[in-house]
Design a protein around this motif. Structure first.
Motif, PDB file in Angstrom:
ATOM      1  N   THR A  34     -10.719 -22.081  48.858  1.00  0.00           N
ATOM      2  CA  THR A  34      -9.788 -22.916  49.624  1.00  0.00           C
ATOM      3  C   THR A  34      -8.259 -22.245  48.968  1.00  0.00           C
ATOM      4  OG1 THR A  34      -9.539 -24.538  47.663  1.00  0.00           O
ATOM      5  CG2 THR A  34     -10.947 -25.053  49.733  1.00  0.00           C
ATOM      6  N   ALA A  35      -7.315 -22.184  49.366  1.00  0.00           N
ATOM      7  CA  ALA A  35      -5.877 -21.957  49.054  1.00  0.00           C
ATOM      8  C   ALA A  35      -5.779 -22.431  47.792  1.00  0.00           C
ATOM      9  CB  ALA A  35      -4.937 -22.271  49.846  1.00  0.00           C
ATOM     10  N   SER A  36      -5.977 -23.740  47.585  1.00  0.00           N
ATOM     11  CA  SER A  36      -5.662 -24.209  46.249  1.00  0.00           C
ATOM     12  C   SER A  36      -6.506 -23.880  44.986  1.00  0.00           C
ATOM     13  CB  SER A  36      -5.772 -25.814  46.248  1.00  0.00           C
ATOM     14  OG  SER A  36      -6.982 -26.417  46.672  1.00  0.00           O
ATOM     15  N   GLU A  37      -8.019 -23.541  45.367  1.00  0.00           N
ATOM     16  CA  GLU A  37      -8.811 -22.985  44.352  1.00  0.00           C
ATOM     17  C   GLU A  37      -8.373 -21.673  44.033  1.00  0.00           C
ATOM     18  OE1 GLU A  37     -12.654 -25.733  45.975  1.00  0.00           O
ATOM     19  OE2 GLU A  37     -12.303 -23.580  46.558  1.00  0.00           O
ATOM     20  N   PHE A  38      -8.049 -20.993  45.075  1.00  0.00           N
ATOM     21  CA  PHE A  38      -7.671 -19.307  45.102  1.00  0.00           C
ATOM     22  C   PHE A  38      -6.251 -19.266  44.209  1.00  0.00           C
ATOM     23  CE2 PHE A  38      -4.705 -15.890  46.157  1.00  0.00           C
ATOM     24  CZ  PHE A  38      -5.653 -14.847  45.783  1.00  0.00           C
ATOM     25  N   ARG A  39      -5.430 -20.011  44.243  1.00  0.00           N
ATOM     26  CA  ARG A  39      -4.210 -20.004  43.465  1.00  0.00           C
ATOM     27  C   ARG A  39      -4.453 -20.391  41.705  1.00  0.00           C
ATOM     28  NH1 ARG A  39      -1.575 -22.490  47.820  1.00  0.00           N
ATOM     29  NH2 ARG A  39      -1.706 -24.585  46.803  1.00  0.00           N
ATOM     30  N   LEU A  40      -5.316 -21.342  41.847  1.00  0.00           N
ATOM     31  CA  LEU A  40      -5.714 -21.895  40.326  1.00  0.00           C
ATOM     32  C   LEU A  40      -6.563 -20.592  39.647  1.00  0.00           C
ATOM     33  CD1 LEU A  40      -5.515 -23.963  38.223  1.00  0.00           C
ATOM     34  CD2 LEU A  40      -7.567 -24.969  39.359  1.00  0.00           C
ATOM     35  N   LEU A  41      -7.678 -20.145  40.418  1.00  0.00           N
ATOM     36  CA  LEU A  41      -8.281 -19.075  39.781  1.00  0.00           C
ATOM     37  C   LEU A  41      -7.704 -17.909  39.505  1.00  0.00           C
ATOM     38  CD1 LEU A  41     -11.331 -18.156  38.787  1.00  0.00           C
ATOM     39  CD2 LEU A  41     -11.436 -17.475  41.130  1.00  0.00           C
ATOM     40  N   LYS A  42      -6.808 -17.514  40.251  1.00  0.00           N
ATOM     41  CA  LYS A  42      -5.854 -16.525  39.777  1.00  0.00           C
ATOM     42  C   LYS A  42      -4.906 -16.412  38.789  1.00  0.00           C
ATOM     43  CE  LYS A  42      -3.477 -12.692  42.397  1.00  0.00           C
ATOM     44  NZ  LYS A  42      -2.206 -12.516  41.371  1.00  0.00           N
ATOM     45  N   PHE A  85      -5.711 -18.186  36.074  1.00  0.00           N
ATOM     46  CA  PHE A  85      -6.371 -18.150  35.069  1.00  0.00           C
ATOM     47  C   PHE A  85      -6.833 -16.571  34.644  1.00  0.00           C
ATOM     48  CE2 PHE A  85      -7.852 -22.599  35.586  1.00  0.00           C
ATOM     49  CZ  PHE A  85      -7.205 -23.139  34.230  1.00  0.00           C
ATOM     50  N   LEU A  86      -7.250 -16.076  35.800  1.00  0.00           N
ATOM     51  CA  LEU A  86      -7.435 -14.541  35.633  1.00  0.00           C
ATOM     52  C   LEU A  86      -6.368 -13.715  35.285  1.00  0.00           C
ATOM     53  CD1 LEU A  86     -10.059 -14.161  38.648  1.00  0.00           C
ATOM     54  CD2 LEU A  86     -10.413 -14.646  36.328  1.00  0.00           C
ATOM     55  N   ASP A  87      -5.305 -13.861  35.564  1.00  0.00           N
ATOM     56  CA  ASP A  87      -3.953 -13.234  35.250  1.00  0.00           C
ATOM     57  C   ASP A  87      -3.685 -13.418  33.681  1.00  0.00           C
ATOM     58  OD1 ASP A  87      -3.410 -11.760  37.642  1.00  0.00           O
ATOM     59  OD2 ASP A  87      -2.208 -13.708  38.331  1.00  0.00           O
ATOM     60  N   SER A  88      -4.211 -14.515  33.200  1.00  0.00           N
ATOM     61  CA  SER A  88      -3.930 -14.872  31.783  1.00  0.00           C
ATOM     62  C   SER A  88      -5.298 -15.271  31.054  1.00  0.00           C
ATOM     63  CB  SER A  88      -2.834 -15.855  31.682  1.00  0.00           C
ATOM     64  OG  SER A  88      -1.445 -15.396  32.296  1.00  0.00           O
ATOM     65  N   PRO A  89      -6.091 -14.589  30.974  1.00  0.00           N
ATOM     66  CA  PRO A  89      -7.394 -15.008  30.196  1.00  0.00           C
ATOM     67  C   PRO A  89      -6.854 -15.329  28.697  1.00  0.00           C
ATOM     68  CG  PRO A  89      -7.409 -12.554  30.515  1.00  0.00           C
ATOM     69  CD  PRO A  89      -6.164 -13.132  31.349  1.00  0.00           C
ATOM     70  N   GLY A  90      -7.706 -16.353  28.290  1.00  0.00           N
ATOM     71  CA  GLY A  90      -7.462 -16.861  26.977  1.00  0.00           C
ATOM     72  C   GLY A  90      -6.005 -17.881  26.952  1.00  0.00           C
ATOM     73  N   ARG A  91      -5.196 -17.680  27.824  1.00  0.00           N
ATOM     74  CA  ARG A  91      -4.065 -18.494  27.640  1.00  0.00           C
ATOM     75  C   ARG A  91      -4.551 -20.097  27.903  1.00  0.00           C
ATOM     76  NH1 ARG A  91       1.672 -18.424  31.229  1.00  0.00           N
ATOM     77  NH2 ARG A  91       2.315 -20.416  30.665  1.00  0.00           N
ATOM     78  N   SER A 115      -4.972 -33.867  40.251  1.00  0.00           N
ATOM     79  CA  SER A 115      -5.482 -33.066  41.159  1.00  0.00           C
ATOM     80  C   SER A 115      -5.765 -31.803  40.634  1.00  0.00           C
ATOM     81  CB  SER A 115      -4.142 -32.753  42.406  1.00  0.00           C
ATOM     82  OG  SER A 115      -3.112 -32.184  41.616  1.00  0.00           O
ATOM     83  N   ILE A 116      -5.257 -31.296  39.490  1.00  0.00           N
ATOM     84  CA  ILE A 116      -5.609 -29.980  38.755  1.00  0.00           C
ATOM     85  C   ILE A 116      -7.101 -30.273  38.379  1.00  0.00           C
ATOM     86  CG2 ILE A 116      -5.182 -28.846  36.623  1.00  0.00           C
ATOM     87  CD1 ILE A 116      -3.475 -27.813  39.136  1.00  0.00           C
ATOM     88  N   ASP A 117      -7.424 -31.387  37.528  1.00  0.00           N
ATOM     89  CA  ASP A 117      -8.645 -31.630  37.340  1.00  0.00           C
ATOM     90  C   ASP A 117      -9.913 -31.663  38.265  1.00  0.00           C
ATOM     91  OD1 ASP A 117      -7.557 -32.162  34.833  1.00  0.00           O
ATOM     92  OD2 ASP A 117      -7.213 -34.438  35.328  1.00  0.00           O
ATOM     93  N   VAL A 118      -9.422 -32.030  39.344  1.00  0.00           N
ATOM     94  CA  VAL A 118     -10.438 -32.096  40.608  1.00  0.00           C
ATOM     95  C   VAL A 118     -10.527 -30.580  41.014  1.00  0.00           C
ATOM     96  CG1 VAL A 118     -10.620 -32.804  43.071  1.00  0.00           C
ATOM     97  CG2 VAL A 118      -9.688 -34.467  41.479  1.00  0.00           C
ATOM     98  N   GLN A 119      -9.480 -29.985  41.040  1.00  0.00           N
ATOM     99  CA  GLN A 119      -9.793 -28.477  41.498  1.00  0.00           C
ATOM    100  C   GLN A 119     -10.562 -27.838  40.425  1.00  0.00           C
ATOM    101  OE1 GLN A 119      -5.794 -26.799  42.711  1.00  0.00           O
ATOM    102  NE2 GLN A 119      -5.074 -28.401  43.513  1.00  0.00           N
ATOM    103  N   ILE A 120     -10.381 -27.914  39.227  1.00  0.00           N
ATOM    104  CA  ILE A 120     -11.295 -27.369  38.142  1.00  0.00           C
ATOM    105  C   ILE A 120     -12.703 -27.808  38.376  1.00  0.00           C
ATOM    106  CG2 ILE A 120     -11.524 -27.239  35.705  1.00  0.00           C
ATOM    107  CD1 ILE A 120      -8.480 -27.024  35.319  1.00  0.00           C
ATOM    108  N   LEU A 121     -12.767 -28.957  38.738  1.00  0.00           N
ATOM    109  CA  LEU A 121     -14.383 -29.235  38.548  1.00  0.00           C
ATOM    110  C   LEU A 121     -14.718 -28.662  39.871  1.00  0.00           C
ATOM    111  CD1 LEU A 121     -16.342 -31.382  38.170  1.00  0.00           C
ATOM    112  CD2 LEU A 121     -15.425 -32.946  39.676  1.00  0.00           C
ATOM    113  N   ARG A 122     -14.037 -28.419  41.066  1.00  0.00           N
ATOM    114  CA  ARG A 122     -14.643 -27.624  42.129  1.00  0.00           C
ATOM    115  C   ARG A 122     -14.813 -26.245  41.840  1.00  0.00           C
ATOM    116  NH1 ARG A 122     -10.378 -30.339  46.722  1.00  0.00           N
ATOM    117  NH2 ARG A 122     -11.379 -32.319  46.911  1.00  0.00           N
ATOM    118  N   LEU A 123     -13.951 -25.644  41.246  1.00  0.00           N
ATOM    119  CA  LEU A 123     -14.061 -24.265  40.834  1.00  0.00           C
ATOM    120  C   LEU A 123     -15.471 -24.285  39.756  1.00  0.00           C
ATOM    121  CD1 LEU A 123     -10.545 -22.810  40.007  1.00  0.00           C
ATOM    122  CD2 LEU A 123     -12.252 -21.976  41.873  1.00  0.00           C
TER     123      LEU A 123
END
Length: 241
Positions: free
Chosen positions: A158-166, A168-174, A196-204
């Motif tokens: 989903t758009a929100s999942e994509f934004r959140l994952l990207k 994280f991937l742009d700043s691994p370890g942060r 809502s962030i917790d829900v999105q992270i759970l889905r990812l």
């Protein structure tokens, strides 16, 4: 491969500087933020920049004089930031050579659109990058917004999942706290509840982790936030828009 466009932000608000570095960085712009006018001049003297975002109301210097100096010394587009009711500032700034203006408070999305438009008009075409992220045995295709798992299965995000994952991937370890993630995922002022962030992270986690109950990719730092724990490799291929 085309080089990344370099944006200089001259604004004494550290919140704006950090937000633009994160947001514009996600669209392959390299952002340098300084808080003082003389720091901006020093940066332009030392480094190649493609565009300046200038707050006219600097605490230590006349923003109009700085704008005039930049236009006289460098052939570089300038987008100025002004107060919501300061029509005179906008008129004077445009007369002094600013290429565009934006009133505060502003949407990072609108600033991104204006930056792209100004760069196109200036003859410095904006290029998009087809970026691939490799992490663990997974592969994120930014253009397609899909994740290919180790077994070859392809997942649509989903758009929100994509934004959140990207993010994280742009700043691994942060380490990101919840408030920062909310702001980066929803920079346009949408009203969202703080969990809502917790829900999105759970889905990812359910999509990416081998064992979502014991995550190894997106890990929780209790009382502090979340971080992406795996190594990330980025592969880029540029092409004109």
């Amino acid at each position: 491969m085309a080089s990344r466009h370099r944006i200089l932000v001259i604004d004494d608000d550290p919140h704006i500087g950090a937000l633009l570095q994160d947001y514009l960085g996600r669209y392959d712009f390299q952002v340098t933020h300084v808080a003082r006018g003389h720091e901006g001049v020093e940066c332009l003297q030392k480094e190649l920049m493609h565009l300046v975002v200038l707050d006219i109301r600097l605490p230590d210097e006349d923003g109009f004089a700085l704008l005039k100096s930049i236009r006289q010394r460098w052939d570089i587009p300038v987008i100025m930031l002004t107060g919501l009711q300061e029509e005179t500032d906008r008129v004077v700034g445009l007369e002094l050579g600013a290429d565009d203006y934006l009133t505060k408070p502003f949407s990072p999305r609108e600033l991104l659109a204006r930056i792209r438009a100004v760069l196109r008009r200036s003859g410095k075409p904006v290029r998009s990058r087809g970026r691939i992220y490799h992490f663990e045995s997974h592969r994120l295709d930014v253009d397609k917004r899909t994740v290919t798992l180790a077994d070859g299965k392809t997942l649509k995000l989903t758009a929100s999942e994509f934004r959140l994952l990207k993010i994280f991937l742009d700043s691994p370890g942060r380490l990101f706290d919840r408030e920062t993630l909310l702001e980066l995922c929803h920079p346009y002022g949408e009203e969202v509840y703080d969990r809502s962030i917790d829900v999105q992270i759970l889905r990812l986690r359910r999509k990416l982790e081998q064992d979502p109950a014991h995550p190894q990719l997106i890990v929780t730092e209790r009382g502090a936030g979340y971080r992406f724990a795996a190594d990330v490799e980025k592969v880029e291929a540029s092409h004109p828009q």
